[in-house]
Design an enzyme around this catalytic site. Structure first.
Site, PDB file in Angstrom:
ATOM      1  N   HIS A  75       0.837  -1.202   0.000  1.00  9.09           N
ATOM      2  CA  HIS A  75       0.000   0.000   0.000  1.00  9.09           C
ATOM      3  C   HIS A  75       0.875   1.257   0.000  1.00  9.09           C
ATOM      4  CE1 HIS A  75      -3.486   2.527   1.380  1.00  9.09           C
ATOM      5  NE2 HIS A  75      -2.509   3.215   1.950  1.00  9.09           N
ATOM      6  N   GLU A  76       1.883   1.287   0.863  1.00 13.49           N
ATOM      7  CA  GLU A  76       2.768   2.455   0.935  1.00 13.49           C
ATOM      8  C   GLU A  76       3.585   2.608  -0.344  1.00 13.49           C
ATOM      9  OE1 GLU A  76       2.491   4.709   3.149  1.00 13.49           O
ATOM     10  OE2 GLU A  76       1.123   3.571   4.433  1.00 13.49           O
TER      11      GLU A  76
ATOM     12  N   HIS B 183       1.555   4.388  -2.857  1.00 12.49           N
ATOM     13  CA  HIS B 183       1.528   5.852  -2.736  1.00 12.49           C
ATOM     14  C   HIS B 183       2.734   6.486  -3.438  1.00 12.49           C
ATOM     15  CE1 HIS B 183      -2.000   6.516  -0.391  1.00 12.49           C
ATOM     16  NE2 HIS B 183      -1.590   5.867   0.676  1.00 12.49           N
TER      17      HIS B 183
ATOM     18  N   GLU C 251      -6.287   6.637  -1.621  1.00 12.42           N
ATOM     19  CA  GLU C 251      -6.187   5.515  -0.694  1.00 12.42           C
ATOM     20  C   GLU C 251      -6.697   4.222  -1.341  1.00 12.42           C
ATOM     21  OE1 GLU C 251      -4.592   5.382   1.933  1.00 12.42           O
ATOM     22  OE2 GLU C 251      -4.471   7.389   2.774  1.00 12.42           O
TER      23      GLU C 251
END
Length: 250
Positions: A128-129, A132, A187
């Site tokens: 997930h990071e 980003h 997100e």
């Protein structure tokens, strides 16, 4: 012309709050914002990297020989490069449950998060990071924070190198970037990237759902969760989406 109109609008926003505006200062601030807008992505990543160095120096970073350092290295050694973007990982020793990423590819995981996640769940959070970073959400947050700093402190393109910024300025930038809230779509896209990351590397995709369920279970508890949950879409709903995506194979 569009760029000039943007600078004029920014000057108005900065200077029209009171009738005794110092227009020379407002014009200077607008000029700084215009200069900040012209800073390249590579320059912002350079500043971001130095910003991380400053942040790491102020944090309790787990040593490479610690149980946290060894575990993170084991999980991330094969993920030091993603889509041509170098990545680096460190653990902050803190009871807070969190993780974050910056535009230069620096990803920081808090030991409180590691304590509650299995390896596969932690890999989803890392994915997930990474999302980003690859989706440039972190870069956009950095540009916004840098522009705001330029308006306050007169940092412009002529000084758009890490060396031109003081430790305090770097610290302020890091705080602004880490406190920035990503949009719901950002997100969601990072979640989708994390799930695809799991699939691509043959990790257990069910961990994407269980990781989010664990975060959901901590709602209202201490340890930094109120701040984390308030800045992210509801983890329960995100878990439902991940479960549907994992089941569909898409």
């Amino acid at each position: 012309m569009k760029h000039l109109l943007l600078i004029i609008a920014l000057a108005a926003a900065l200077g029209c709050a009171a009738c005794n505006t110092d227009w020379s200062k407002a014009a200077g601030a607008a000029s700084d914002l215009g200069a900040a807008a012209s800073v390249s992505d590579d320059e912002l990543k350079q500043v971001s990297a130095q910003m991380r160095v400053q942040g790491d120096s102020a944090a309790n970073v787990a040593s490479a020989k610690s149980k946290y350092g060894k575990r993170l290295a084991r999980l991330t050694n094969k993920h030091r490069m993603e889509n041509g973007q170098p990545l680096n990982f460190k653990v902050y020793i803190t009871s807070d449950v969190n993780a974050n990423a910056t535009a230069d590819g620096s990803i920081r995981v808090y030991s409180g998060l590691m304590d509650m996640m299995t390896d596969d769940e932690l890999l989803f959070v890392l994915g997930h990071e990474i999302g980003h970073v690859i989706n440039q959400d972190s870069l956009k947050a950095m540009r916004t924070a840098y522009a705001a700093s330029a308006a306050r402190k007169g940092v412009g393109a002529a000084n758009a190198t890490a060396a031109a910024l003081s430790d305090s300025a770097l610290g302020d930038l890091l705080e602004a970037v880490l406190n920035a809230q990503f949009s719901q779509s950002q997100e969601s896209n990072a979640d989708a990237y994390g799930l695809e990351f799991m699939k691509r590397n043959h990790y257990n995709t069910a961990a994407a759902v269980s990781a989010l369920r664990k975060l959901q279970s901590l709602s209202g508890k201490s340890g930094g969760m109120d701040k984390l949950l308030s800045s992210h879409p509801d983890p329960g709903k995100r878990a439902d989406v991940m479960a549907a995506k994992a089941a569909s194979g898409k």
